[in-house]
Write a protein that holds these residues in place. Sequence first.
Motif, PDB file in Angstrom:
ATOM      1  N   ARG A  40       8.844   8.955  15.908  1.00 25.01           N
ATOM      2  CA  ARG A  40       7.472   9.410  15.406  1.00 25.01           C
ATOM      3  C   ARG A  40       6.544   8.230  15.238  1.00 25.01           C
ATOM      4  O   ARG A  40       5.545   8.234  15.336  1.00 25.01           O
ATOM      5  CB  ARG A  40       7.439  10.437  14.471  1.00 25.01           C
ATOM      6  CG  ARG A  40       7.416  11.797  15.125  1.00 25.01           C
ATOM      7  CD  ARG A  40       6.831  12.736  13.877  1.00 25.01           C
ATOM      8  NE  ARG A  40       7.406  12.847  12.692  1.00 25.01           N
ATOM      9  CZ  ARG A  40       8.344  13.486  12.199  1.00 25.01           C
ATOM     10  NH1 ARG A  40       8.881  14.405  13.002  1.00 25.01           N
ATOM     11  NH2 ARG A  40       8.889  13.319  10.933  1.00 25.01           N
ATOM     12  N   VAL A  41       7.072   7.199  14.163  1.00 24.75           N
ATOM     13  CA  VAL A  41       6.291   6.216  13.478  1.00 24.75           C
ATOM     14  C   VAL A  41       5.589   5.435  14.603  1.00 24.75           C
ATOM     15  O   VAL A  41       4.770   4.882  14.649  1.00 24.75           O
ATOM     16  CB  VAL A  41       6.859   5.662  12.387  1.00 24.75           C
ATOM     17  CG1 VAL A  41       6.082   4.467  12.028  1.00 24.75           C
ATOM     18  CG2 VAL A  41       6.817   6.671  11.143  1.00 24.75           C
ATOM     19  N   ALA A  42       6.934   5.390  15.697  1.00 21.02           N
ATOM     20  CA  ALA A  42       6.320   4.313  16.709  1.00 21.02           C
ATOM     21  C   ALA A  42       5.236   4.656  17.494  1.00 21.02           C
ATOM     22  O   ALA A  42       4.300   3.992  17.729  1.00 21.02           O
ATOM     23  CB  ALA A  42       7.645   3.895  17.550  1.00 21.02           C
ATOM     24  N   ILE A  43       5.428   6.112  17.594  1.00 19.26           N
ATOM     25  CA  ILE A  43       4.423   6.597  18.583  1.00 19.26           C
ATOM     26  C   ILE A  43       3.170   6.588  17.999  1.00 19.26           C
ATOM     27  O   ILE A  43       1.850   6.296  18.326  1.00 19.26           O
ATOM     28  CB  ILE A  43       4.802   8.273  18.906  1.00 19.26           C
ATOM     29  CG1 ILE A  43       5.934   8.116  19.834  1.00 19.26           C
ATOM     30  CG2 ILE A  43       3.506   8.750  19.589  1.00 19.26           C
ATOM     31  CD1 ILE A  43       6.438   9.461  20.201  1.00 19.26           C
ATOM     32  N   ALA A  44       3.087   7.064  16.758  1.00 19.20           N
ATOM     33  CA  ALA A  44       1.965   7.092  15.679  1.00 19.20           C
ATOM     34  C   ALA A  44       1.180   5.544  15.761  1.00 19.20           C
ATOM     35  O   ALA A  44      -0.031   5.460  15.743  1.00 19.20           O
ATOM     36  CB  ALA A  44       2.046   7.642  14.291  1.00 19.20           C
ATOM     37  N   GLY A 101       0.689  -1.265  -0.008  1.00 18.72           N
ATOM     38  CA  GLY A 101      -0.001  -0.112  -0.046  1.00 18.72           C
ATOM     39  C   GLY A 101       0.906   1.482   0.140  1.00 18.72           C
ATOM     40  O   GLY A 101       0.247   2.305  -0.604  1.00 18.72           O
ATOM     41  N   THR A 102       1.997   1.131   0.567  1.00 19.17           N
ATOM     42  CA  THR A 102       2.738   2.369   0.704  1.00 19.17           C
ATOM     43  C   THR A 102       3.689   2.783  -0.647  1.00 19.17           C
ATOM     44  O   THR A 102       4.050   1.792  -1.557  1.00 19.17           O
ATOM     45  CB  THR A 102       3.782   1.972   1.989  1.00 19.17           C
ATOM     46  OG1 THR A 102       3.323   1.240   2.667  1.00 19.17           O
ATOM     47  CG2 THR A 102       4.322   3.396   2.294  1.00 19.17           C
ATOM     48  N   ILE A 103       3.991   3.936  -0.727  1.00 17.73           N
ATOM     49  CA  ILE A 103       4.500   4.531  -1.880  1.00 17.73           C
ATOM     50  C   ILE A 103       5.842   4.757  -1.398  1.00 17.73           C
ATOM     51  O   ILE A 103       6.255   5.104  -0.295  1.00 17.73           O
ATOM     52  CB  ILE A 103       3.986   5.882  -2.357  1.00 17.73           C
ATOM     53  CG1 ILE A 103       2.614   6.019  -2.192  1.00 17.73           C
ATOM     54  CG2 ILE A 103       4.713   6.252  -3.662  1.00 17.73           C
ATOM     55  CD1 ILE A 103       1.996   7.271  -2.461  1.00 17.73           C
ATOM     56  N   THR A 104       7.025   4.524  -2.308  1.00 16.21           N
ATOM     57  CA  THR A 104       8.330   4.437  -1.814  1.00 16.21           C
ATOM     58  C   THR A 104       8.745   5.902  -1.337  1.00 16.21           C
ATOM     59  O   THR A 104       9.323   5.869  -0.350  1.00 16.21           O
ATOM     60  CB  THR A 104       9.208   4.021  -3.052  1.00 16.21           C
ATOM     61  OG1 THR A 104       8.831   4.447  -4.208  1.00 16.21           O
ATOM     62  CG2 THR A 104       9.346   2.646  -3.259  1.00 16.21           C
ATOM     63  N   ALA A 105       8.377   6.720  -2.033  1.00 13.64           N
ATOM     64  CA  ALA A 105       8.651   8.167  -1.375  1.00 13.64           C
ATOM     65  C   ALA A 105       8.171   8.430  -0.053  1.00 13.64           C
ATOM     66  O   ALA A 105       8.861   9.263   0.454  1.00 13.64           O
ATOM     67  CB  ALA A 105       8.166   9.277  -2.141  1.00 13.64           C
ATOM     68  N   PHE A 106       7.042   7.896   0.288  1.00 13.61           N
ATOM     69  CA  PHE A 106       6.434   8.224   1.618  1.00 13.61           C
ATOM     70  C   PHE A 106       7.477   7.187   2.697  1.00 13.61           C
ATOM     71  O   PHE A 106       7.345   7.487   3.739  1.00 13.61           O
ATOM     72  CB  PHE A 106       5.266   7.542   1.925  1.00 13.61           C
ATOM     73  CG  PHE A 106       4.185   8.679   1.288  1.00 13.61           C
ATOM     74  CD1 PHE A 106       4.652  10.148   1.018  1.00 13.61           C
ATOM     75  CD2 PHE A 106       3.105   8.157   0.729  1.00 13.61           C
ATOM     76  CE1 PHE A 106       3.820  10.953   0.357  1.00 13.61           C
ATOM     77  CE2 PHE A 106       2.081   9.104   0.211  1.00 13.61           C
ATOM     78  CZ  PHE A 106       2.374  10.463  -0.107  1.00 13.61           C
ATOM     79  N   ALA A 107       8.021   6.312   2.131  1.00 13.13           N
ATOM     80  CA  ALA A 107       8.535   5.091   3.176  1.00 13.13           C
ATOM     81  C   ALA A 107      10.114   5.069   2.973  1.00 13.13           C
ATOM     82  O   ALA A 107      10.669   3.964   3.437  1.00 13.13           O
ATOM     83  CB  ALA A 107       7.880   3.853   2.729  1.00 13.13           C
ATOM     84  N   ASP A 108      10.820   6.184   2.692  1.00 13.19           N
ATOM     85  CA  ASP A 108      12.245   5.734   2.236  1.00 13.19           C
ATOM     86  C   ASP A 108      12.663   5.781   3.809  1.00 13.19           C
ATOM     87  O   ASP A 108      12.245   6.284   4.921  1.00 13.19           O
ATOM     88  CB  ASP A 108      12.651   6.579   1.500  1.00 13.19           C
ATOM     89  CG  ASP A 108      12.600   8.075   1.757  1.00 13.19           C
ATOM     90  OD1 ASP A 108      13.092   8.683   0.789  1.00 13.19           O
ATOM     91  OD2 ASP A 108      11.937   8.318   2.744  1.00 13.19           O
ATOM     92  N   PRO A 109      14.130   5.169   4.025  1.00 12.45           N
ATOM     93  CA  PRO A 109      14.434   4.919   5.181  1.00 12.45           C
ATOM     94  C   PRO A 109      14.305   6.038   6.310  1.00 12.45           C
ATOM     95  O   PRO A 109      14.794   7.264   5.787  1.00 12.45           O
ATOM     96  CB  PRO A 109      15.959   4.558   5.082  1.00 12.45           C
ATOM     97  CG  PRO A 109      15.944   4.108   3.622  1.00 12.45           C
ATOM     98  CD  PRO A 109      14.702   4.718   2.908  1.00 12.45           C
ATOM     99  N   LEU A 110      13.738   5.799   7.360  1.00 18.00           N
ATOM    100  CA  LEU A 110      13.457   6.985   8.476  1.00 18.00           C
ATOM    101  C   LEU A 110      14.867   7.106   9.283  1.00 18.00           C
ATOM    102  O   LEU A 110      15.371   6.149   9.721  1.00 18.00           O
ATOM    103  CB  LEU A 110      12.377   6.712   9.198  1.00 18.00           C
ATOM    104  CG  LEU A 110      10.953   6.656   8.496  1.00 18.00           C
ATOM    105  CD1 LEU A 110       9.980   5.894   9.494  1.00 18.00           C
ATOM    106  CD2 LEU A 110      10.535   8.077   8.316  1.00 18.00           C
ATOM    107  N   GLY A 111      15.080   8.455   9.637  1.00 22.57           N
ATOM    108  CA  GLY A 111      16.025   8.680  10.650  1.00 22.57           C
ATOM    109  C   GLY A 111      15.472   8.227  11.866  1.00 22.57           C
ATOM    110  O   GLY A 111      14.245   7.676  12.233  1.00 22.57           O
ATOM    111  N   PRO A 112      16.488   8.375  12.971  1.00 19.52           N
ATOM    112  CA  PRO A 112      15.950   8.067  14.541  1.00 19.52           C
ATOM    113  C   PRO A 112      14.783   8.960  14.747  1.00 19.52           C
ATOM    114  O   PRO A 112      13.894   8.260  15.530  1.00 19.52           O
ATOM    115  CB  PRO A 112      17.084   8.250  15.287  1.00 19.52           C
ATOM    116  CG  PRO A 112      18.159   9.144  14.279  1.00 19.52           C
ATOM    117  CD  PRO A 112      17.816   8.871  12.913  1.00 19.52           C
ATOM    118  N   ARG A 113      14.625  10.033  14.487  1.00 16.26           N
ATOM    119  CA  ARG A 113      13.275  10.868  15.083  1.00 16.26           C
ATOM    120  C   ARG A 113      12.264  10.328  14.343  1.00 16.26           C
ATOM    121  O   ARG A 113      11.190  10.355  14.947  1.00 16.26           O
ATOM    122  CB  ARG A 113      13.861  12.355  15.032  1.00 16.26           C
ATOM    123  CG  ARG A 113      14.400  12.786  16.223  1.00 16.26           C
ATOM    124  CD  ARG A 113      13.963  14.268  16.261  1.00 16.26           C
ATOM    125  NE  ARG A 113      14.511  15.124  15.162  1.00 16.26           N
ATOM    126  CZ  ARG A 113      14.250  16.516  15.229  1.00 16.26           C
ATOM    127  NH1 ARG A 113      13.391  16.954  15.696  1.00 16.26           N
ATOM    128  NH2 ARG A 113      14.976  17.115  14.218  1.00 16.26           N
TER     129      ARG A 113
END
Lengths: 214, 284
Positions: free
Chosen positions: B19-23, B3-15
């Motif tokens: 954020r994603v974990a909290i969400a 479902g995800t688009i690559t541009a939304f889901a490229d590797p995240l930084g620590p912050r």
Amino acid sequence: MGVVFDNFDLFGRGLRTTASLAVLSYLVAFVLGTFVAGLRVSPIPPLRWVGTVWTEALRNIPLTVLFFVFFFGFTKIGISYFPFTSSVIVLGCYTSAFVAETVRSGINSVAAGQAEAARALGLTFPQVLGTIVLPQALRTVVAPLGSLFIALTKNTSIAYTVAVVELARVFNDLANQTGEAIPLFAGVAAAYLILTLSSSAAIGVIERKVAIRR
Amino acid sequence: MSGTITAFADPLGPRGKVRVAIATAVGGALVAWVLYVAYRRFEANGQLEKELWTDLFSGEALRFFWGGLKITLQLAAVGLLLAVAVGVVLAFARLSKRAPVRFVATTWLQFFRGVPLVVLILFFYIGLDFKPFRAVVAGLVLYNSAVLAEIFRAGILSLDRGQSEAALAVGMTDGQAMRLVVFPQAVRRMIPALVSQLVVLLKDTSLGVAIGLEELLRRSFLAGQFLKNPLQALIFGAAIYMVVNLLLSASARWIERRQGQGKAKKTAPGDPVRVGGIEDLSVA
């Protein structure tokens, strides 16, 4: 055709009900569907699952069955509305699944660089989606969204099963009363064609104004 | 994740990860809360009592549902076979070289695509005194043959022109070229679209309920009245429809993969956007 003109009032009423069912349900479907499309592309797994379950369930259960579940089943858990309101809710939810799929494919058609650039500027996911991607995505899918409206207009006829007096119900009742099904069929078909042809003309205008071709 | 688009889901930084974990936690809690509210709603209205659900799984009840499912499947099978046959004829008529034939076919298609299926079924039932089963089949065939004709036409037109040109160049007539060269190739491309149309058709069989035909929906409704558990019986019926349709869609994807045309899932920029399933979306 006499029987059609004798009952012109009833036909007019049916036509108005069908049209308002279509317009109101489409508003529900559009807002809900765009939201669900957002859920389905979000980076948050539980929200993505909700989006997937919503679209898959609603797309694979017949609309008539949804009408029955909502109308005859949900009263048992204290959810009951008038037939018209129920119909708007059911038609809106059902169509929202298709709107969501359409918008999602629109989102996928937006060049990845757009979202990347937005992220590089520090926008958050809702900002990327709401201000950069969705406006472009919606404009690419104007035509399929329009086709959904036309399909929805025809689907309003299923509200017949829960006794909403729209065109199909008018046809059924008059045909049973008078036995003159053939002219009545011609009249009802003409009424639906008026609705669908005028909406496709309107969609054409909107398309020329806002659509972007990719 | 599909479902995800690559541009939304490229590797995240620590912050970003935090954020994603909290969400995720908040989102999960939200979903759990909604499920809990629904659960309470069922419970408060006494809809979770065991018998209301287990009654559906008695041998007698299951046989009753199975009888309805059989009618639903028969409607879909007969409807699809006839609709395919009529659809092929209509598609050829649409592509005919004779203008009057084209005109008649086009008008016919536009008309039957524009009238809701419920109205067609009611017309056959009330107006022409068809038996319920036949009225539903007649409606399904008229409507779906119109939709299928467009699928066939698109399939035929999607084939490279070189194919028919080559066939003509080796001395085949128009008819031979279509029959021996173009159509067999076009059919293979249309199989996935045919299966998704079968899902639509299967869903539409539930309209038989409008004229009292005892297909799966009517039987679910009747079972609910008899066993005094309308909510459970209808949910059970809906689940059966969903399982059957998901199996059909899965087989469509399987066929598509086997044909090696598995480009259906991801829409690349520039591809036309299409979503199947609600009805014909090519209404212009």
